[in-house]
Each structure stands twice: as structure tokens, then as C-alpha cells.
Design a protein around this motif. Structure first.
Motif, short mmCIF file in Angstrom:
data_model
loop_
_atom_site.label_atom_id
_atom_site.label_comp_id
_atom_site.label_asym_id
_atom_site.label_seq_id
_atom_site.Cartn_x
_atom_site.Cartn_y
_atom_site.Cartn_z
N LYS A 1 -5.82 -0.99 -6.85
CA LYS A 1 -6.78 -0.32 -5.98
C LYS A 1 -6.99 1.12 -6.43
CE LYS A 1 -7.67 0.13 -1.07
NZ LYS A 1 -7.25 1.25 -0.27
N PRO A 2 -8.19 1.65 -6.51
CA PRO A 2 -9.47 1.12 -6.02
C PRO A 2 -10.30 0.36 -7.07
CG PRO A 2 -9.76 3.41 -6.64
CD PRO A 2 -8.34 3.05 -6.98
N TYR B 1 -8.96 -5.18 -6.38
CA TYR B 1 -7.96 -5.49 -5.36
C TYR B 1 -8.54 -6.45 -4.33
CZ TYR B 1 -10.55 -1.91 -2.70
OH TYR B 1 -11.54 -1.18 -2.07
N ASP C 1 -5.52 7.28 -4.39
CA ASP C 1 -5.65 6.24 -3.39
C ASP C 1 -4.32 5.98 -2.67
OD1 ASP C 1 -8.07 4.11 -3.11
OD2 ASP C 1 -6.15 3.30 -2.42
N ALA C 2 -3.23 5.95 -3.45
CA ALA C 2 -1.90 5.72 -2.87
C ALA C 2 -1.52 6.87 -1.95
CB ALA C 2 -0.87 5.57 -3.99
N GLN C 3 -1.90 8.06 -2.35
CA GLN C 3 -1.62 9.26 -1.55
C GLN C 3 -2.32 9.16 -0.19
OE1 GLN C 3 -3.23 12.81 -3.30
NE2 GLN C 3 -1.61 14.11 -2.50
N LYS C 4 -3.58 8.76 -0.24
CA LYS C 4 -4.36 8.61 1.00
C LYS C 4 -3.77 7.54 1.91
CE LYS C 4 -8.86 9.41 -0.55
NZ LYS C 4 -9.94 8.58 -1.08
N ALA C 5 -3.32 6.44 1.28
CA ALA C 5 -2.79 5.32 2.05
C ALA C 5 -1.40 5.62 2.65
CB ALA C 5 -2.72 4.08 1.17
N ASN C 6 -0.68 6.59 2.05
CA ASN C 6 0.69 6.92 2.52
C ASN C 6 0.81 8.42 2.76
OD1 ASN C 6 2.20 4.17 1.84
ND2 ASN C 6 0.92 4.69 0.09
N THR D 1 1.62 -1.78 -7.75
CA THR D 1 1.93 -1.58 -6.33
C THR D 1 3.46 -1.62 -6.10
OG1 THR D 1 1.44 -3.93 -6.07
CG2 THR D 1 -0.25 -2.38 -5.33
N GLN E 1 5.86 1.62 -4.80
CA GLN E 1 6.83 1.38 -3.71
C GLN E 1 8.22 1.88 -4.11
OE1 GLN E 1 6.41 0.85 -0.54
NE2 GLN E 1 4.22 0.72 -0.98
#
Ligand code: ARG
Length: 250
Positions: free
Chosen positions: A40-41, A44, A186-191, A163, A167
Motif C-alpha cells: 500500500k498505496p 493492495y 502511508d504506514a505513518q498515517k495508518a499508525n 507489511t 510490524q
């Protein structure tokens, strides 16, 4: 004797049956495109629906070529092998153009430009030199792996999916993660609760579609359609939707 030789020839021919040419794909009406579906992005799943920047680009390219699309998803590290075995007509899965891959497959013109970024949760782990002695998570088969392997003292930990690599950073079983700078955002935004430390770009790369070696009619068709969508605003529209900006190589 003659018959056996003929039969053998026929079997060999089927076994090594070449990649479909663009004319053959055109006649069939459907192009088979492979991607990973876990980056992602770019590519996905949302529930059962495959989506992302590269999925929309693939669809737009096929539309320009007057073709329907059959999407196939495969683990990232089996995509190049699949292309060489003609299991699909091409792959679009954020492959960086590099010499090693160019020995076995052909690349289209680049569909975006980016870099591999160092990410950690410590302000003291932001540069290549600071990876010395640190555990660094990367996805298998990627340019992140080959580039981190060149960093003095870095202890590389590989994961089947990117992913899983992120994690590992979040849970603290590794000290750093190297991935695409847009995937990182994107990972930053999601977490948002994670204390992200965005470090240097370890390297830059041009990302392109992967076609079987010598299948020039398909490569040319893809390049033509990519140029068309870059020109008519389709690319810019898709890029803005995912990144808020145009990520094409300038
Ligand atoms: N850009 C990197 C490379 O060229 C990583 C691509 C990973 N793609 C994916 N779909 N997980 O190897």
C-alpha cells in the motif's frame, strides 16, 4: 525415429512456448497482469478488492490499449519468475530498474520515481552509518534487501511481506525498516501513535513494469499507453488521488 523426433519437438515447443505477442493479446482481448497486493498505496486489497496506484495505472493502460484485464496476485519474490515463465503478460509491482533484474527480464519506461528510506523509532537511527550493528527489516527479493546488505555492520532481517517488516519495527523486534518512501508515509498515517523517525533515503530508484525478455511488442505497447496517459492527464489524476502530487519521473 522421425515420428519420435517430431513429437519431442512438439513437446519442447509447448514447454518453451514463447510469451504472447501484443497481437496475440489483442486477438484474445484480455491482458493478464500480475502484482503483489500487499504494498500500500501501490497495490493492495480493500476487503476482496484489489486496488492501488499501480492497479489503477494498469487498468488505465489496458483501457488505452482496448483490452480487458485479468489481475493475478502473487508473492513479490515470485513475480519475476512468473514473468519469465509467461504465466502473465507483465507485472506491475514497484520493481526498481536494476542490472541484476535486467539480465532476466525487460523493463518498460518508468511509471514512477522514488527511493528506499530508512525508518526507525530512534532519533539516533537515521543514516546508513547509524545502521551499523542494528537489526534492519526488509522484504525478501527487494532492492531494499540488496541495498541494506551493502551497509557496513547492518544485521538484515528478511520478511515475506513488507507489511510484516513494518510490524517488526512497530513491535520492536528490529531497530529499523527500509522501504519505499511513499509506503513509509502511508504506514505513518495508518499508525499515528508510533514514534516514527524518518531517516535518509538509502538509495533512489526508477520503478517500471516487468515484461519477459525480448517481448518487445508488449514493451512497446505498454510504453505507448503510458506515454498517452501521461499526456492526457489520466496519470496525473490517479497520482493526485494517491499521493496528492505527480510522482512520475521528470
Ligand atoms: N521497489 C522495491 C524493489 O524494487 C520494492 C518493491 C516491493 N514491491 C512489492 N509489491 N512489495 O525491489
Amino acid at each position: 525415429m522421425k515420428k519420435t523426433a517430431l513429437l519431442l519437438g512438439a513437446i519442447l515447443l509447448t514447454a518453451t512456448a514463447g510469451a504472447r505477442t501484443f497481437d496475440e493479446i489483442k486477438a484474445a482481448g484480455t491482458i493478464k497482469i500480475a502484482t503483489e497486493g500487499a504494498f500500500k498505496p501501490f497495490n493492495y486489497f480493500v476487503g476482496k478488492k484489489l486496488t492501488g496506484f499501480e492497479v489503477e495505472l494498469g487498468d488505465a493502460i489496458a483501457k488505452k490499449l482496448g483490452l480487458k484485464v485479468q489481475w493475478v496476485t502473487q508473492p513479490f519474490d515470485s513475480l519475476i519468475i512468473g514473468v519469465t515463465q509467461n504465466r502473465y503478460d507483465f507485472a506491475i509491482a514497484s520493481h526498481g530498474i536494476n542490472e541484476e533484474r535486467a539480465k532476466v527480464v525487460d523493463f518498460s519506461d518508468p511509471h514512477y520515481c522514488t527511493g528506499g528510506q530508512i525508518v526507525s523509532k530512534s532519533p539516533n537511527i537515521k543514516t546508513a552509518a547509524q545502521l551499523n550493528g542494528k537489526r534492519v527489516a526488509v522484504q525478501v527479493g527487494t532492492s531494499y534487501l540488496s541495498n541494506v546488505q551493502k551497509v557496513k555492520g547492518a544485521k538484515v532481517k528478511t520478511f515475506p511481506k513488507d507489511t510484516d517488516a513494518v510490524q517488526a519495527l512497530i513491535s520492536g523486534t528490529v531497530d529499523a525498516w527500509v522501504s519505499d518512501k511513499f509506503v513509509v508515509l502511508d504506514a505513518q498515517k495508518a499508525n499515528p501513535k508510533v514514534k516514527w523517525q524518518l531517516g535518509d533515503l538509502l538509495f533512489q530508484e526508477k520503478i517500471a513494469m516487468v515484461i519477459n525478455k525480448g517481448n518487445t511488442s508488449v514493451t512497446e505497447a505498454l510504453n505507448g499507453a503510458l506515454a498517452d496517459i501521461l499526456k492526457d492527464g489520466t496519470y496525473a489524476k490517479i497520482s493526485k488521488k494517491y499521493f496528492g502530487t505527480d510522482v512520475s519521473c521528470k
